[in-house]
Design a protein around this motif. Structure first.
Motif, short mmCIF file in Angstrom:
data_model
loop_
_atom_site.label_atom_id
_atom_site.label_comp_id
_atom_site.label_asym_id
_atom_site.label_seq_id
_atom_site.Cartn_x
_atom_site.Cartn_y
_atom_site.Cartn_z
N UNK A 1 45.79 26.73 37.16
CA UNK A 1 45.62 28.15 37.46
C UNK A 1 45.79 29.01 36.21
N UNK A 2 46.72 28.63 35.34
CA UNK A 2 46.88 29.35 34.07
C UNK A 2 45.60 29.28 33.25
N UNK A 3 45.02 28.09 33.16
CA UNK A 3 43.80 27.90 32.38
C UNK A 3 42.66 28.77 32.95
N UNK A 4 42.45 28.69 34.27
CA UNK A 4 41.36 29.47 34.87
C UNK A 4 41.62 30.96 34.77
N UNK A 5 42.86 31.38 34.89
CA UNK A 5 43.14 32.82 34.81
C UNK A 5 42.79 33.36 33.42
N UNK A 6 43.06 32.59 32.39
CA UNK A 6 42.69 33.01 31.03
C UNK A 6 41.17 32.99 30.86
N UNK A 7 40.53 31.95 31.33
CA UNK A 7 39.08 31.79 31.18
C UNK A 7 38.32 32.90 31.93
N UNK A 8 38.80 33.23 33.14
CA UNK A 8 38.09 34.18 33.99
C UNK A 8 38.63 35.60 33.88
N UNK A 9 39.68 35.79 33.08
CA UNK A 9 40.30 37.10 32.89
C UNK A 9 40.73 37.74 34.22
N UNK A 10 41.40 36.92 35.04
CA UNK A 10 41.98 37.36 36.31
C UNK A 10 43.39 36.80 36.38
N UNK A 11 44.25 37.39 37.21
CA UNK A 11 45.60 36.84 37.27
C UNK A 11 45.64 35.59 38.15
N UNK A 12 46.72 34.84 37.97
CA UNK A 12 46.84 33.53 38.62
C UNK A 12 46.80 33.63 40.14
N UNK A 13 47.43 34.66 40.71
CA UNK A 13 47.41 34.82 42.17
C UNK A 13 46.01 35.08 42.68
N UNK A 14 45.22 35.86 41.93
CA UNK A 14 43.82 36.11 42.32
C UNK A 14 43.03 34.80 42.31
#
Length: 72
Positions: free
Chosen positions: A43-56
């Motif tokens: 989730x950390x990786x995707x949140x950085x890649x997609x510029x969204x927070x982890x909960x989203x």
């Protein structure tokens, strides 16, 4: 016992991953390499890649697994 921080998927990860790839062509197989027990790092990786927070990201993935249609 299942960890509380794991993704709650109603279908297999492979099905969810294919739905994500249908509408998010910028995400690679490497980006979507989810392994049980590694949810937080994933989730950390995707949140950085997609510029969204982890909960989203978590809510988005879990909603995809609950829907039979495409990812939105």
């Amino acid at each position: 016992m299942k960890k509380i921080n794991e993704l709650k998927l109603l279908v297999s990860w492979e099905e969810v991953k294919e739905k994500i790839k249908e509408t998010n062509i910028e995400l690679t197989d490497a980006d979507l390499n989810y392994q049980p027990g590694q949810a937080e790092a994933f989730l950390d990786h995707l949140s950085h890649k997609m510029k969204r927070n982890r909960d989203e990201i978590r809510s988005w993935i879990e909603s995809i697994s609950a829907n039979k249609g495409k990812a939105s």
